[in-house]
Each structure stands twice: as structure tokens, then as C-alpha cells.
Write a protein that holds these residues in place. Structure first.
Motif, PDB file in Angstrom:
ATOM      1  N   SER A 258       0.818  -1.206   0.000  1.00  0.00           N
ATOM      2  CA  SER A 258       0.000   0.000   0.000  1.00  0.00           C
ATOM      3  C   SER A 258       0.856   1.262   0.000  1.00  0.00           C
ATOM      4  O   SER A 258       0.538   2.232  -0.701  1.00  0.00           O
ATOM      5  CB  SER A 258      -0.935   0.004   1.213  1.00  0.00           C
ATOM      6  N   VAL A 259       1.929   1.263   0.786  1.00  0.00           N
ATOM      7  CA  VAL A 259       2.823   2.430   0.793  1.00  0.00           C
ATOM      8  C   VAL A 259       3.444   2.622  -0.592  1.00  0.00           C
ATOM      9  O   VAL A 259       3.489   3.741  -1.128  1.00  0.00           O
ATOM     10  CB  VAL A 259       3.912   2.264   1.865  1.00  0.00           C
ATOM     11  N   TRP A 260       3.928   1.529  -1.179  1.00  0.00           N
ATOM     12  CA  TRP A 260       4.512   1.613  -2.522  1.00  0.00           C
ATOM     13  C   TRP A 260       3.470   2.091  -3.536  1.00  0.00           C
ATOM     14  O   TRP A 260       3.752   2.964  -4.373  1.00  0.00           O
ATOM     15  CB  TRP A 260       5.049   0.238  -2.914  1.00  0.00           C
ATOM     16  N   GLY A 261       2.251   1.558  -3.463  1.00  0.00           N
ATOM     17  CA  GLY A 261       1.207   1.969  -4.401  1.00  0.00           C
ATOM     18  C   GLY A 261       0.783   3.409  -4.207  1.00  0.00           C
ATOM     19  O   GLY A 261       0.582   4.150  -5.178  1.00  0.00           O
ATOM     20  N   PHE A 262       0.648   3.846  -2.942  1.00  0.00           N
ATOM     21  CA  PHE A 262       0.232   5.219  -2.676  1.00  0.00           C
ATOM     22  C   PHE A 262       1.271   6.210  -3.193  1.00  0.00           C
ATOM     23  O   PHE A 262       0.922   7.237  -3.801  1.00  0.00           O
ATOM     24  CB  PHE A 262       0.004   5.425  -1.180  1.00  0.00           C
ATOM     25  N   LEU A 263       2.534   5.918  -2.955  1.00  0.00           N
ATOM     26  CA  LEU A 263       3.575   6.816  -3.446  1.00  0.00           C
ATOM     27  C   LEU A 263       3.585   6.866  -4.969  1.00  0.00           C
ATOM     28  O   LEU A 263       3.823   7.917  -5.574  1.00  0.00           O
ATOM     29  CB  LEU A 263       4.940   6.373  -2.918  1.00  0.00           C
ATOM     30  N   GLY A 264       3.315   5.727  -5.609  1.00  0.00           N
ATOM     31  CA  GLY A 264       3.250   5.715  -7.067  1.00  0.00           C
ATOM     32  C   GLY A 264       2.095   6.546  -7.595  1.00  0.00           C
ATOM     33  O   GLY A 264       2.251   7.313  -8.558  1.00  0.00           O
ATOM     34  N   VAL A 265       0.906   6.411  -6.972  1.00  0.00           N
ATOM     35  CA  VAL A 265      -0.246   7.210  -7.394  1.00  0.00           C
ATOM     36  C   VAL A 265       0.009   8.686  -7.135  1.00  0.00           C
ATOM     37  O   VAL A 265      -0.294   9.550  -7.975  1.00  0.00           O
ATOM     38  CB  VAL A 265      -1.513   6.739  -6.654  1.00  0.00           C
ATOM     39  N   LEU A 266       0.592   9.002  -5.977  1.00  0.00           N
ATOM     40  CA  LEU A 266       0.893  10.395  -5.642  1.00  0.00           C
ATOM     41  C   LEU A 266       1.847  11.003  -6.665  1.00  0.00           C
ATOM     42  O   LEU A 266       1.657  12.148  -7.108  1.00  0.00           O
ATOM     43  CB  LEU A 266       1.480  10.464  -4.240  1.00  0.00           C
ATOM     44  N   LEU A 422     -10.410   8.762 -10.591  1.00  0.00           N
ATOM     45  CA  LEU A 422      -9.936   7.423 -10.237  1.00  0.00           C
ATOM     46  C   LEU A 422      -8.718   7.509  -9.328  1.00  0.00           C
ATOM     47  O   LEU A 422      -8.579   6.730  -8.369  1.00  0.00           O
ATOM     48  CB  LEU A 422      -9.598   6.635 -11.512  1.00  0.00           C
ATOM     49  N   SER A 423      -7.813   8.445  -9.598  1.00  0.00           N
ATOM     50  CA  SER A 423      -6.610   8.586  -8.763  1.00  0.00           C
ATOM     51  C   SER A 423      -6.975   8.992  -7.337  1.00  0.00           C
ATOM     52  O   SER A 423      -6.295   8.591  -6.382  1.00  0.00           O
ATOM     53  CB  SER A 423      -5.660   9.615  -9.380  1.00  0.00           C
ATOM     54  N   ASP A 424      -8.025   9.801  -7.158  1.00  0.00           N
ATOM     55  CA  ASP A 424      -8.472  10.165  -5.805  1.00  0.00           C
ATOM     56  C   ASP A 424      -8.883   8.925  -5.021  1.00  0.00           C
ATOM     57  O   ASP A 424      -8.519   8.751  -3.852  1.00  0.00           O
ATOM     58  CB  ASP A 424      -9.661  11.122  -5.875  1.00  0.00           C
ATOM     59  N   VAL A 425      -9.664   8.062  -5.683  1.00  0.00           N
ATOM     60  CA  VAL A 425     -10.171   6.860  -5.022  1.00  0.00           C
ATOM     61  C   VAL A 425      -9.039   5.876  -4.750  1.00  0.00           C
ATOM     62  O   VAL A 425      -8.945   5.300  -3.655  1.00  0.00           O
ATOM     63  CB  VAL A 425     -11.274   6.217  -5.875  1.00  0.00           C
ATOM     64  N   LEU A 426      -8.162   5.661  -5.751  1.00  0.00           N
ATOM     65  CA  LEU A 426      -7.022   4.770  -5.525  1.00  0.00           C
ATOM     66  C   LEU A 426      -6.133   5.295  -4.411  1.00  0.00           C
ATOM     67  O   LEU A 426      -5.667   4.525  -3.553  1.00  0.00           O
ATOM     68  CB  LEU A 426      -6.215   4.629  -6.820  1.00  0.00           C
ATOM     69  N   GLY A 427      -5.892   6.596  -4.404  1.00  0.00           N
ATOM     70  CA  GLY A 427      -5.081   7.174  -3.332  1.00  0.00           C
ATOM     71  C   GLY A 427      -5.717   6.974  -1.975  1.00  0.00           C
ATOM     72  O   GLY A 427      -5.038   6.635  -0.997  1.00  0.00           O
ATOM     73  N   GLY A 428      -7.045   7.170  -1.889  1.00  0.00           N
ATOM     74  CA  GLY A 428      -7.733   6.974  -0.615  1.00  0.00           C
ATOM     75  C   GLY A 428      -7.674   5.534  -0.141  1.00  0.00           C
ATOM     76  O   GLY A 428      -7.428   5.267   1.040  1.00  0.00           O
ATOM     77  N   ILE A 429      -7.898   4.574  -1.072  1.00  0.00           N
ATOM     78  CA  ILE A 429      -7.875   3.162  -0.698  1.00  0.00           C
ATOM     79  C   ILE A 429      -6.484   2.738  -0.257  1.00  0.00           C
ATOM     80  O   ILE A 429      -6.308   2.040   0.753  1.00  0.00           O
ATOM     81  CB  ILE A 429      -8.367   2.298  -1.872  1.00  0.00           C
ATOM     82  N   LEU A 430      -5.459   3.146  -0.998  1.00  0.00           N
ATOM     83  CA  LEU A 430      -4.089   2.739  -0.666  1.00  0.00           C
ATOM     84  C   LEU A 430      -3.617   3.386   0.634  1.00  0.00           C
ATOM     85  O   LEU A 430      -2.964   2.736   1.461  1.00  0.00           O
ATOM     86  CB  LEU A 430      -3.156   3.082  -1.821  1.00  0.00           C
TER      87      LEU A 430
END
Length: 613
Positions: A258-266, A422-430
Motif C-alpha cells: 500500500s505504501v509503494w502503491g500510494f507513493l506511485g499514485v501520488l 480514479l486517482s483520488d479513489v485509488l489514493g484513498g484506498i491505498l
């Protein structure tokens, strides 16, 4: 091959199709072969074909039942004839637990196991063999076999019939409604399928991987840098042996991913990388599916994630934990929710990333990360962790599944309503997954408490059923208007409309992707109620209200025209405002009116477009 080609082949060769259905149900129930044939999905598809009229329902059910009786009968004969020699044949030689599991199930339930086993996936082709091996009387087996086969034919075919019929009705109303139904069904089915496969993988490889990680973390092998940090982290997880070790390892994996995914989306949203283009594509696709029924459902779902409902659930859980003297759990609960809410608002304020449409004010005007998606996952995800110690086996798994399914439903409602990218939702979930996993690791490493799992579950259900439903009932009409698609209204005078502006309105009823349906042959300015009163005086009438009896009657090929349902139609995502019918012998006329974005000055309201079909 296209679906229409397949339906044509089936229609032209119905007897061959029924024979294939018989073979499929026979194979699905037959020992060995039934383990390889995806009979459930095939029979669901057969039911969907029945709903198109290419196959008749009664012969389909008879063929499926006969095949199921024959398959189980053949399996019973194999078990009765070969008995213990079957243990040396494939696949039982390689997977002996299949037979032993079937034997224990049969010894526990006796003759009922033949009926129950028909509906339990892995046991379905095994139970008849076991019944034969253990000398179940043939007459008794035959009676249960026939009854269960009839039930199986209905249970596995009728869902496809109803699903196909529902899609047919939805498609007749609007293609966008049918596509939305497919998206939702596919999403739920994909979630359940993925969760089941994940559980199977974790059960198979989890203990081995956990032991390997524990051996590596507690070994004396030299390590530096990242390896040293990873080993220290894992060592702290395995410092105390407990029943939660496996869950701790899973949470650690979720934290890292999740940390890796959130940083990627950010990074993508800040640098305007390809994810931003996906934002636009998903937004426009879902907005093209907007319709009044979908709006009503997803507005209600998003209202269940509002702060009033979430706060009430959080307060109820906190009070139950305090009254149960679980002070450590109550403290963790409050800190996790408060920390998550503060972090979401800080991220919104720091990043200042706008929403697709400006619907809120203040910090809430910024979209990244989605507060509904993040707080829904933190609320229900951490609740699952809190009561995990009190649950075992399937109850623990399905409680986690329910928690995440609720969270993803909230997240999808925000995408559908167009208030988040979509990026808002992915960021929130991650972000929520990382925060919840980190908090869960800290919570599970501490002193366990006797958390009242059942009382907590009842408290959450009670709050959602009272506060949640009251909130939806109180706010639904207002929120439907609040989340409605934004449209640009053009105001003109009557002369301009009559001379040239009428040509700017669409000439065809518009469906998904701008697809043309019926021609729009009427434009009207005035009160639809006045027009309706005049037409009713000339022999037109309102359609009868839709109900289940009328919808089911439409499945019959012999229903009279006047008893057929008058399905509503959508034009550019809007439901018709007026529908009047006129019966003329064997012909029925239907007049429909839809509002437009053109209004006449002088308070005369919108210009209406309509069709007579």
C-alpha cells in the motif's frame, strides 16, 4: 463468433442444443470429469440464452435434470463396482483427501449428503462415488438423486434466466442501464472470485511462507541496509508466538504494497503522468452510464458513507468497547479513526488537487485522497482487525471480505457520481490500507482483550439500520439534485425557438455513446399536465404501474398486448416525464416526452422533445 451467430445456430438446431445441455450436466455430475467441467458457469450461460427465446425453459430444465441424474447415477455405479480400487486411480491416487473428505461428509449426513453434496462445489462429483463405496441402498440413492437433480437444474439455470431477462429489460430501457448492470455484477463477481482465490493461495502457501520468513528473520545471517530493516521489522512481528502471526505477516505485506502503491499514485497525480489520462477515461465512461436508477442507488450508498453515519458507527463501537472494559481497544479505535481523518484532510490541504466538478467548499473542495473511500476502509477494515481474535475460520475471512466490499462500494459510488477522479479513489484506498495495516500490526502485537465480537456486529448493524436509513430518507431527494450531472441551460425566446433554435435540439433519442434510437418527432413548450389532460380526453391513458406480476407475465409468449409492460425509456440519461398509451386493435401507440436544456423566457419552463412509437 458473435452472440447473434451463436443464437442463430441454437435457434436452428434446438434439439442439438438440448442434447449438449444434457451432456454438460451429465459431465458436471460425473466423477473425475466433473472436477474439470465448469458446470456452474455453463448452466448460468444456458439460462441467459433461454432468456433470449433461443431455447425453451421447460426442455432446458428437463435436459439438465436428466443429465444430472445420469451423471450421479454413473458415479454411484463406479463407487459400488470398484470400491476400494478407486483409491489407486487418478485423481484420488494423487489427491486422497478428496475421497476422505467425501467419506467424512457422507458418514456425518448419511442420505442427506447426496442432496447437499449436489450443491457443494468440490464434493459434487465425489459424494455419489462415496455413496456407492459405502453401500447406500440403490433405491434410496435413486430417490434422493432425482430430487436433488431437479433442484440443481432450477438452482443453476434460473439465475441465468433472470439475469438475462433483467439485462433484456434494462437494454430495452437504455443500453447505458444494461452496461451499468453488467459493470456492477462483474465487479462484485470479480471481487468474490478474487477473494476466494486469494484465500486458497494463502491457505496453500501462507504457513510455508510465514515459517520461511520467521526462520530468516530470526537467523544469524549478516544483513545490511534494507535487508537489515526488513529483518528487524519481521523479528518484531515474530517476537511473540501467537495465533495472529499469519495475520501479522499479511498486514505487513499489505503495508508494504500500500505504501509503494500510494507513493506511485501520488507521483502520477503530481507529475501528471499516464494515470491522469486514465482519470479522464474512467470519468467520461461512468458519466456516460448515468441514469436515474443508478443515481438513486449510488447516492444512497454514498450517503451511508457520510460523516453522520460513519461517526455514529464509530461512536457506537467506542461505547461498546468501553462498556466491555476493553480500554486498550477503545483507545486504539479512537486514535486510528482520528488519525486517519486528520491525515486525509492534511493531504487534501497540502496537495490542493481539484475534483472533476466543484461541488464542495473549503478543504473538502479538493479531491485527493477520497475521504469516503479512505474513511470507509479505515472504519470497517480496522473493525475487522479488532474482532479478528474472536473469530475463527470462515467467519474471520468473510467478515474481512464484507468489510472491504462495503469500502469498495463506497469508493465506486464516488466514481459513478463524478465527484472524484480514479486517482483520488485509488489514493484513498491505498492510504487507508497502509494506515489500517500499520495500526493493526501495533494493535495485534499488544495485550489481547476479550472483545465482544457479536455485540460489536449487532451494534454496527443497528446503527446503519437506524441512523443510516434515517439519513438516506432525510437527505435523498436533496442529494439526488446535489449530485445530478451538471448541464448548461440555454434560455431563448419563443420566436427564436419557432424559427431556428428548434433545429439545435437532437432529432433522435440518444443512448449510450450517442447511439441513435427512435426519431424525436415532437417538440412541445408548455405544461405536460395540460397536454396529458387533453390527450386523455381523446382516448389516451396512463400505463398501469409496473409490478412483479406484469414483469413476469411478459415472459409468457401468449400474453395479450394490453397486458405487456410499458417499459420506461431514457434519453441522454434522463427519464421520460410523460408516458401515455393508446390501444388501437392489435397496435399500441406510446407518446413520450423528455425535458431538454433549452428554456423559454417568461417562466414557460423547458422545451420538451418527444416521440410517438
Amino acid at each position: 463468433m458473435h452472440l447473434q451467430d451463436l443464437l442463430t445456430i441454437i435457434t436452428n438446431n434446438p434439439h442439438a442444443a438440448y442434447f449438449v445441455i444434457l451432456l454438460v450436466s451429465f459431465s458436471e455430475s460425473l466423477a473425475f470429469v466433473g472436477l474439470l467441467v465448469p458446470g456452474t458457469m455453463i448452466m448460468f450461460g444456458v439460462g441467459a440464452v433461454v432468456s433470449t427465446g433461443a431455447l425453451s425453459l421447460k426442455p432446458t430444465l428437463i435436459a439438465a435434470a436428466i443429465g444430472a441424474v445420469g451423471g450421479d447415477g454413473a458415479s454411484y455405479w463406479l463407487g459400488r463396482h470398484y470400491r476400494e480400487r478407486l483409491r489407486n486411480l487418478w485423481p484420488f491416487r494423487r489427491h486422497p483427501r478428496m475421497l476422505t473428505g467425501g467419506e467424512s461428509f457422507f458418514r456425518r449426513y448419511g442420505a442427506k449428503s447426496v442432496f447437499l453434496g449436489r450443491f457443494v462445489g468440490p464434493l459434487r462429483p465425489v459424494i455419489p462415488i462415496v455413496a456407492g463405496m459405502l453401500d447406500m441402498p440403490p433405491l434410496k440413492f435413486a430417490l434422493v438423486n432425482v430430487i436433488s437433480a431437479i433442484g440443481w437444474a432450477f438452482a443453476y439455470t434460473m439465475p441465468g434466466v433472470f439475469f438475462g431477462t433483467s439485462l433484456a429489460f434494462a437494454g430495452a430501457i437504455s443500453a447505458r442501464l444494461a452496461v451499468l448492470a453488467l459493470v456492477v455484477v462483474a465487479g462484485v463477481w470479480g471481487f468474490v472470485w478474487s477473494f476466494r482465490r486469494l484465500i486458497i493461495l494463502l491457505e496453500h502457501f501462507g504457513p510455508r511462507c510465514t515459517q520461511a520468513l520467521q526462520d530468516w528473520a530470526l537467523s544469524d545471517t549478516p544483513a545490511r541496509g534494507v535487508k537489515l530493516l526488513a529483518r528487524s521489522f519481521l523479528s518484531s512481528l515474530f517476537l511473540r508466538r501467537s495465533v495472529e502471526e499469519f495475520l501479522l505477516v499479511i498486514l505487513a505485506a499489505v503495508l508494504v504494497f500500500s505504501v509503494w502503491g500510494f507513493l506511485g499514485v501520488l507521483q502520477d497525480v503530481v507529475m501528471k503522468d499516464p494515470l491522469v489520462r486514465a482519470d479522464q477515461a474512467v470519468y467520461h465512461f461512468l458519466q456516460s452510464l448515468r441514469n436515474p436508477w443508478g443515481d438513486s442507488v449510488f447516492v444512497a450508498i454514498t450517503e451511508l458513507g457520510d460523516w453522520l453515519v460513519s461517526g455514529s458507527v464509530a461512536a457506537a463501537v467506542f461505547l461498546v468497547l468501553l462498556l466491555s472494559r476493553c480500554r486498550r481497544s477503545a483507545g486504539y479505535w479512537a486514535a486510528v479513526l482520528a488519525g486517519g481523518a486528520c491525515a486525509v484532510r492534511i493531504l487534501k490541504w497540502a496537495l490542493h488537487l481539484p475534483r472533476p466538478t466543484p461541488v464542495y467548499h473549503g478543504i473538502s473542495a479538493f479531491g485527493f485522497p477520497s475521504g469516503h473511500a479512505a474513511m470507509g476502509l479505515i472504519l470497517y477494515g480496522f473493525l475487522a482487525i479488532v474482532i479478528a481474535r474472536s473469530l475463527r475460520g470462515m467467519m474471520r475471512r468473510w467478515f474481512f471480505a464484507a468489510a472491504f466490499l462495503i469500502s469498495f462500494a463506497l469508493a465506486f459510488s464516488r466514481l459513478y457520481l463524478g465527484v472524484h477522479w480514479l486517482s483520488d479513489v485509488l489514493g484513498g484506498i491505498l492510504f487507508a490500507s497502509a494506515w489500517t495495516a500499520l495500526a493493526g500490526i501495533g494493535y495485534l502485537k499488544g495485550r489481547p482483550e476479550a472483545v465482544p465480537a457479536r455485540l460489536l456486529g449487532l451494534a454496527v448493524i443497528g446503527v446503519v439500520a437506524t441512523v443510516g436509513l434515517w439519513h438516506v430518507a432525510d437527505r435523498h431527494s436533496h442529494d439526488l439534485a446535489f449530485y445530478a450531472p451538471r448541464r448548461l441551460v440555454k434560455v431563448i425566446d419563443s420566436k427564436a425557438w419557432l424559427t431556428w433554435a428548434w433545429q439545435q435540439l437532437p432529432a433522435w433519442r440518444i443512448d449510450l455513446g450517442g447511439a441513435r434510437e427512435e426519431p424525436l418527432t415532437i417538440q412541445f413548450a408548455g405544461r405536460p399536465e395540460s397536454l396529458a389532460r387533453y390527450l386523455i380526453s381523446k382516448g389516451w391513458h396512463h400505463p398501469p404501474p409496473l409490478n412483479m406480476r406484469i414483469l413476469l407475465a411478459a415472459l409468457s409468449p401468449d400474453v395479450e398486448m394490453r397486458n405487456l409492460p410499458s417499459l420506461p425509456r431514457l434519453h441522454d440519461g434522463r427519464l421520460e416525464t410523460m408516458l401515455l398509451l393508446r390501444d388501437e386493435g392489435q397496435k399500441r401507440l406510446a407518446l413520450r416526452l423528455w425535458p431538454t436544456d433549452m428554456q423559454l423566457r417568461g417562466g414557460r419552463g423547458p422545451v420538451w422533445v418527444g416521440t410517438v412509437e
